[in-house]
Design a protein around this motif. Sequence first.
Motif, PDB file in Angstrom:
ATOM      1  N   VAL A  46       0.833  -1.208   0.000  1.00  0.00           N
ATOM      2  CA  VAL A  46       0.000   0.000   0.000  1.00  0.00           C
ATOM      3  C   VAL A  46       0.866   1.257   0.000  1.00  0.00           C
ATOM      4  O   VAL A  46       0.548   2.240  -0.668  1.00  0.00           O
ATOM      5  CB  VAL A  46      -0.966  -0.015   1.212  1.00  0.00           C
ATOM      6  N   MET A  47       1.989   1.203   0.711  1.00  0.00           N
ATOM      7  CA  MET A  47       2.904   2.357   0.701  1.00  0.00           C
ATOM      8  C   MET A  47       3.461   2.563  -0.712  1.00  0.00           C
ATOM      9  O   MET A  47       3.528   3.693  -1.209  1.00  0.00           O
ATOM     10  CB  MET A  47       4.059   2.118   1.693  1.00  0.00           C
ATOM     11  N   ILE A  48       3.819   1.462  -1.366  1.00  0.00           N
ATOM     12  CA  ILE A  48       4.332   1.540  -2.737  1.00  0.00           C
ATOM     13  C   ILE A  48       3.268   2.152  -3.650  1.00  0.00           C
ATOM     14  O   ILE A  48       3.542   3.075  -4.429  1.00  0.00           O
ATOM     15  CB  ILE A  48       4.727   0.132  -3.261  1.00  0.00           C
ATOM     16  N   SER A  49       2.041   1.629  -3.519  1.00  0.00           N
ATOM     17  CA  SER A  49       0.951   2.094  -4.384  1.00  0.00           C
ATOM     18  C   SER A  49       0.668   3.583  -4.160  1.00  0.00           C
ATOM     19  O   SER A  49       0.532   4.350  -5.122  1.00  0.00           O
ATOM     20  CB  SER A  49      -0.298   1.254  -4.099  1.00  0.00           C
ATOM     21  N   CYS A  50       0.586   3.991  -2.890  1.00  0.00           N
ATOM     22  CA  CYS A  50       0.298   5.402  -2.586  1.00  0.00           C
ATOM     23  C   CYS A  50       1.400   6.300  -3.160  1.00  0.00           C
ATOM     24  O   CYS A  50       1.113   7.329  -3.775  1.00  0.00           O
ATOM     25  CB  CYS A  50       0.206   5.616  -1.075  1.00  0.00           C
ATOM     26  N   PHE A  51       2.656   5.900  -2.963  1.00  0.00           N
ATOM     27  CA  PHE A  51       3.770   6.716  -3.468  1.00  0.00           C
ATOM     28  C   PHE A  51       3.680   6.823  -4.990  1.00  0.00           C
ATOM     29  O   PHE A  51       3.845   7.905  -5.554  1.00  0.00           O
ATOM     30  CB  PHE A  51       5.112   6.087  -3.057  1.00  0.00           C
ATOM     31  N   ARG A 103      10.079  15.011 -10.344  1.00  0.00           N
ATOM     32  CA  ARG A 103       9.095  14.801 -11.424  1.00  0.00           C
ATOM     33  C   ARG A 103       9.829  14.794 -12.775  1.00  0.00           C
ATOM     34  O   ARG A 103      10.702  15.617 -13.021  1.00  0.00           O
ATOM     35  CB  ARG A 103       8.041  15.898 -11.403  1.00  0.00           C
ATOM     36  N   GLY A 104       9.497  13.818 -13.611  1.00  0.00           N
ATOM     37  CA  GLY A 104      10.089  13.735 -14.943  1.00  0.00           C
ATOM     38  C   GLY A 104      11.444  13.039 -14.970  1.00  0.00           C
ATOM     39  O   GLY A 104      11.990  12.782 -16.036  1.00  0.00           O
ATOM     40  N   LYS A 105      11.989  12.737 -13.786  1.00  0.00           N
ATOM     41  CA  LYS A 105      13.275  12.007 -13.743  1.00  0.00           C
ATOM     42  C   LYS A 105      13.029  10.518 -14.036  1.00  0.00           C
ATOM     43  O   LYS A 105      11.881  10.054 -14.006  1.00  0.00           O
ATOM     44  CB  LYS A 105      13.920  12.158 -12.350  1.00  0.00           C
ATOM     45  N   ASN A 106      14.117   9.777 -14.269  1.00  0.00           N
ATOM     46  CA  ASN A 106      13.919   8.358 -14.634  1.00  0.00           C
ATOM     47  C   ASN A 106      13.472   7.524 -13.421  1.00  0.00           C
ATOM     48  O   ASN A 106      13.479   7.986 -12.280  1.00  0.00           O
ATOM     49  CB  ASN A 106      15.177   7.779 -15.295  1.00  0.00           C
ATOM     50  N   ARG A 107      13.116   6.247 -13.731  1.00  0.00           N
ATOM     51  CA  ARG A 107      12.537   5.392 -12.681  1.00  0.00           C
ATOM     52  C   ARG A 107      13.506   5.120 -11.546  1.00  0.00           C
ATOM     53  O   ARG A 107      13.086   4.917 -10.402  1.00  0.00           O
ATOM     54  CB  ARG A 107      12.103   4.064 -13.303  1.00  0.00           C
ATOM     55  N   GLY A 108      14.781   5.094 -11.861  1.00  0.00           N
ATOM     56  CA  GLY A 108      15.803   4.844 -10.830  1.00  0.00           C
ATOM     57  C   GLY A 108      15.757   5.904  -9.740  1.00  0.00           C
ATOM     58  O   GLY A 108      15.879   5.592  -8.544  1.00  0.00           O
ATOM     59  N   THR A 149      10.348  -4.154   0.967  1.00  0.00           N
ATOM     60  CA  THR A 149       9.471  -3.146   0.368  1.00  0.00           C
ATOM     61  C   THR A 149      10.238  -2.344  -0.688  1.00  0.00           C
ATOM     62  O   THR A 149       9.723  -2.110  -1.793  1.00  0.00           O
ATOM     63  CB  THR A 149       8.927  -2.191   1.456  1.00  0.00           C
ATOM     64  N   SER A 150      11.461  -1.955  -0.366  1.00  0.00           N
ATOM     65  CA  SER A 150      12.274  -1.185  -1.316  1.00  0.00           C
ATOM     66  C   SER A 150      12.551  -1.998  -2.574  1.00  0.00           C
ATOM     67  O   SER A 150      12.465  -1.493  -3.693  1.00  0.00           O
ATOM     68  CB  SER A 150      13.603  -0.784  -0.681  1.00  0.00           C
ATOM     69  N   PHE A 151      12.876  -3.284  -2.372  1.00  0.00           N
ATOM     70  CA  PHE A 151      13.164  -4.149  -3.512  1.00  0.00           C
ATOM     71  C   PHE A 151      11.933  -4.299  -4.410  1.00  0.00           C
ATOM     72  O   PHE A 151      12.041  -4.289  -5.632  1.00  0.00           O
ATOM     73  CB  PHE A 151      13.634  -5.523  -3.008  1.00  0.00           C
ATOM     74  N   PHE A 152      10.766  -4.430  -3.790  1.00  0.00           N
ATOM     75  CA  PHE A 152       9.540  -4.681  -4.559  1.00  0.00           C
ATOM     76  C   PHE A 152       8.986  -3.425  -5.232  1.00  0.00           C
ATOM     77  O   PHE A 152       8.050  -3.519  -6.007  1.00  0.00           O
ATOM     78  CB  PHE A 152       8.457  -5.314  -3.661  1.00  0.00           C
ATOM     79  N   TYR A 153       9.559  -2.251  -4.902  1.00  0.00           N
ATOM     80  CA  TYR A 153       9.003  -1.029  -5.492  1.00  0.00           C
ATOM     81  C   TYR A 153       9.017  -1.101  -7.024  1.00  0.00           C
ATOM     82  O   TYR A 153       8.008  -0.814  -7.684  1.00  0.00           O
ATOM     83  CB  TYR A 153       9.774   0.217  -5.027  1.00  0.00           C
ATOM     84  N   ALA A 154      10.158  -1.511  -7.585  1.00  0.00           N
ATOM     85  CA  ALA A 154      10.307  -1.485  -9.052  1.00  0.00           C
ATOM     86  C   ALA A 154       9.272  -2.368  -9.759  1.00  0.00           C
ATOM     87  O   ALA A 154       8.545  -1.871 -10.638  1.00  0.00           O
ATOM     88  CB  ALA A 154      11.721  -1.867  -9.434  1.00  0.00           C
ATOM     89  N   VAL A 156       6.406  -3.616  -8.665  1.00  0.00           N
ATOM     90  CA  VAL A 156       5.026  -3.192  -8.396  1.00  0.00           C
ATOM     91  C   VAL A 156       4.720  -1.898  -9.150  1.00  0.00           C
ATOM     92  O   VAL A 156       3.652  -1.746  -9.762  1.00  0.00           O
ATOM     93  CB  VAL A 156       4.782  -3.030  -6.871  1.00  0.00           C
ATOM     94  N   ALA A 157       5.684  -0.951  -9.140  1.00  0.00           N
ATOM     95  CA  ALA A 157       5.473   0.320  -9.859  1.00  0.00           C
ATOM     96  C   ALA A 157       5.344   0.070 -11.360  1.00  0.00           C
ATOM     97  O   ALA A 157       4.578   0.752 -12.050  1.00  0.00           O
ATOM     98  CB  ALA A 157       6.637   1.270  -9.580  1.00  0.00           C
ATOM     99  N   PHE A 158       6.067  -0.934 -11.875  1.00  0.00           N
ATOM    100  CA  PHE A 158       5.963  -1.270 -13.297  1.00  0.00           C
ATOM    101  C   PHE A 158       4.532  -1.728 -13.627  1.00  0.00           C
ATOM    102  O   PHE A 158       3.917  -1.260 -14.590  1.00  0.00           O
ATOM    103  CB  PHE A 158       6.972  -2.379 -13.635  1.00  0.00           C
ATOM    104  N   VAL A 159       3.997  -2.613 -12.800  1.00  0.00           N
ATOM    105  CA  VAL A 159       2.620  -3.118 -13.023  1.00  0.00           C
ATOM    106  C   VAL A 159       1.616  -1.964 -12.897  1.00  0.00           C
ATOM    107  O   VAL A 159       0.700  -1.829 -13.726  1.00  0.00           O
ATOM    108  CB  VAL A 159       2.290  -4.248 -12.007  1.00  0.00           C
ATOM    109  N   LEU A 160       1.800  -1.112 -11.887  1.00  0.00           N
ATOM    110  CA  LEU A 160       0.886   0.023 -11.700  1.00  0.00           C
ATOM    111  C   LEU A 160       0.965   0.974 -12.892  1.00  0.00           C
ATOM    112  O   LEU A 160      -0.043   1.542 -13.325  1.00  0.00           O
ATOM    113  CB  LEU A 160       1.205   0.760 -10.393  1.00  0.00           C
ATOM    114  N   GLY A 161       2.175   1.130 -13.449  1.00  0.00           N
ATOM    115  CA  GLY A 161       2.368   1.987 -14.623  1.00  0.00           C
ATOM    116  C   GLY A 161       1.589   1.469 -15.818  1.00  0.00           C
ATOM    117  O   GLY A 161       0.949   2.237 -16.550  1.00  0.00           O
TER     118      GLY A 161
END
Lengths: 168, 291
Positions: A46-51, A103-108, A149-154, A156-161
């Motif tokens: 949920v923290m990943i999703s909210c961010f 904002r506008g910076k790369n995913r890293g 959580t940090s590892f899973f950000y990438a 999960v964010a890809f799927v949300l994207g």
Amino acid sequence: MPASTKRSGVLGFAGFMPVGVSLLLAMIMLLPLGSGVAGYAMPHLVMISCFYWLSSRPLLMPYGACFLLGLLLDLWVGVPLGVNIVSLLLTRLFVLNQLKHYRGKNRGVHWMVFTVMALSLFALSWLIMSVIEGSLLSLNAVFLQWLVTSFFYAPVAFVLGRLRRLML
Amino acid sequence: MQTTGQSTRLRRTGRGRDAFWLYMSLALALLALEIFGPGFPRQLRGYANDVAAPVLATLAGPIRAAQSGMERIAGVSDIYLENQILRDENGKLRQWREAAQRLIQENEQLRQILKVPQREIAPVATAHVIGVGGGAFERSVLINAGSGDGIAANLPVVDELGLVGRTIEVGYWTTRVLLISDLNSRVPVRLERTGDVAIAVGLNEPFMHLRFLAANSSVQVGDRIITSGHGGLFPPDVPVGQITEIIDDILKVRPLSALGSLDFVRVMDYRPLPPEVKQPIVEPNSAGRPQ
């Protein structure tokens, strides 16, 4: 949905998608995934999703939604009420204040910003829980959850994207 | 035009700040209630779990199917070796069964002679674990049986290997079980070999610590820990764990139950404490003084 409608901000039910997806992720966090590791270090989806949603579509994740998600998560996970609410409200405050810098910076860069923010929020949650319990809790479990959580950000964010491109 | 845009932005920021402080105040009030007050009523928490239960049960289905499929694929390569091990184990178990049956019979006869009451405890319900909770701070699971199935708070929960925990938040369809590895868990236990009593303390880690054991106790690595029955919350003689490490005064205990991968659990109907007495135990005499 035509591009002009998307730009104008008239989204209809699709506008509830960020909150709906976060709610679904909250339930996934509760699933017994059948291994000891999952039980002890489930990523804070949920923290990943909210961010993610606050970084891409902040208006679709207002403070009220963060409060509601935090409340439900506290109730479902079984931790004292307020722990996740405070985390998610601070996530919104942080993103709205710092978004102009990344904002506008790369995913890293987004990943790095999330990692630093998550570390502070997990540390705060640990402090709150220690006050409630009346003794300093072990840092191992919190540190492990932050790492996972940090590892899973990438991913999960890809799927949300993908979801965002499909629906919004 | 720019001025109008700026004022709109300022108004929005102001409104956002108000909303932040409003919700933050509510969150802090809830936290204060947890720290200084009685906390959020457990009954309401139980009903919140009921709301999530149907979705969790639906989501758990395909996940369990995928997991069992993966396990089957992984198990195919070891099937010959596993078969050999199981054959050997089966032979040993047959011998144990003979011995156990003989002992059960003997035990029953002795109980009858000494008029010792039966100690078997019937289960209230057998339930499926549909959710895990707690994150990094607590250790609990959610099971799909609640007050509708006769479950109440503070009943012991076991799996086929040993003690799992106790029921804490009871909804109509679901119940939260506090695991013995949770930080708030204290289980009165005794060493099976020596009978020395102690307390098994949860740490939010995969292992527990054994505390308040007598200094002259001859505890060894490998000793089994069972419930002592003291305190009245857990029945006596339920397997809890095994001593895995002794470093100075720290005794590490590995829980025997599969806390990390629980599937089915049994809630035991163990209520040894009588319901709270409402009327005073000592009847006042006619002058209003206790006799």
